[in-house]
Design an enzyme around this catalytic site. Structure first.
Site, PDB file in Angstrom:
ATOM      1  N   LYS A  95      -9.924  -2.306  16.495  1.00  0.00           N
ATOM      2  CA  LYS A  95      -8.521  -1.965  16.254  1.00  0.00           C
ATOM      3  C   LYS A  95      -7.981  -1.359  17.542  1.00  0.00           C
ATOM      4  CE  LYS A  95      -5.584   1.374  14.021  1.00  0.00           C
ATOM      5  NZ  LYS A  95      -5.370   2.404  13.027  1.00  0.00           N
ATOM      6  N   GLY A 156      -0.393   9.837   9.895  1.00  0.00           N
ATOM      7  CA  GLY A 156      -0.591  11.168   9.306  1.00  0.00           C
ATOM      8  C   GLY A 156       0.655  11.772   8.686  1.00  0.00           C
ATOM      9  N   GLY A 183       0.743   6.087   7.841  1.00  0.00           N
ATOM     10  CA  GLY A 183       1.905   6.663   7.173  1.00  0.00           C
ATOM     11  C   GLY A 183       1.934   6.477   5.665  1.00  0.00           C
TER      12      GLY A 183
END
Ligand SMILES: CC(=O)[C@@H](O)[C@H](O)COP(=O)(O)O
Length: 253
Positions: A95, A156, A183
């Site tokens: 990622k 976060g 999120g």
């Protein structure tokens, strides 16, 4: 099945492994989530050892690892971390996270695109974390990304999906899987992402920061499944006028 490059998994929930109170809780939440793909920050791992300490309690036979380049601020740093992960036999799937702003943790679009190009060239399976910009998502796909991971809202923040229109555009145009990342605050957010047609959801804080992380992991597991089934089943169109649920037309007197 969710197919990312050569890899296929059944669960469409990808889970981050950071910020758990302890490793037993992390392992129990991972189990309850039903996830098959776990992401972790390469910076937290001792790359000289084959087993990442941060996942010491997780049954690795059941999970594919998705190392992420969190903390990288340039394409070069992200590429270096990915190479180290592959050299340490952790994973060839990565990622890409290139952060462009310390306050919002929003990705640097130029650095993300550069790192994606480079890592695709080097044969990695590349999943870039991106903003919810449909043009950038398209450029990343053209660069060879195996999936794109637009953020729902800042990492976060737990704010859920801030721009469903952009996410929908990304989803409709992409030919690679779209995994909504960052999120997500609640199961409703995860289900909403799946109902938009996302191929998967990646989340961390909503589970690790919950009062009961194991219960929340289970709820996320169900929410992702429910949202995906709802998307496949086709919701009713929204209308501005009422129509009776028990129509009387055609009934005998
Ligand atoms: C673990 C990871 O990869 C995070 O950077 C990811 O973006 C999750 O974000 P949330 O913590 O907001 O779910």
């Amino acid at each position: 099945m969710l197919k990312i490059g050569p890899y296929e998994v059944e669960s469409r929930l990808l889970l981050g492994t950071g910020k758990f109170e302890n490793l037993d809780l992390q392992a129990a939440a991972v189990e309850a989530s039903g996830t098959e793909i776990l992401t972790f920050a390469l910076r937290r791992v001792n790359l000289e050892r084959p087993e990442p300490d941060a996942l010491a309690h997780v049954d690795r036979s059941k999970h594919r690892l998705l190392p992420n380049t969190a903390g990288a601020k340039t394409a070069e740093e992200a590429v270096r971390l990915a190479r180290l992960a592959r050299a340490s036999k952790l994973s060839d799937m990565v990622k890409v996270e290139v952060i462009g702003d310390d306050e919002t943790l929003l990705p640097d679009p130029v650095g993300t695109l550069e790192a994606t190009r480079q890592l695709v060239d080097e044969g990695f399976i590349v999943l870039p974390y991106t903003s919810d910009d449909p043009v950038l998502a398209q450029r990343l796909e053209e660069a060879g990304a195996h999936a794109v991971m637009p953020g729902a809202s800042p990492i976060g923040s737990g704010q859920g999906i801030l721009n469903p229109l952009h996410l929908k555009l990304i989803i409709c145009r992409a030919k690679v899987p779209v995994i909504v990342d960052a999120g997500i605050g609640s199961p409703a957010d995860a289900a909403a992402a799946m109902e938009l047609g996302a191929d998967g959801v990646l989340l961390n804080t909503a589970v690790s920061g919950a009062k009961d992380p194991v219960g929340m992991a289970r709820a996320m597991n169900w929410a992702v499944k429910a949202g995906h089934l709802a998307y496949q089943s086709g919701r009713v169109p929204k209308k501005e006028t009422a129509s009776a649920s028990s129509p009387t037309a055609g009934l005998l007197d």
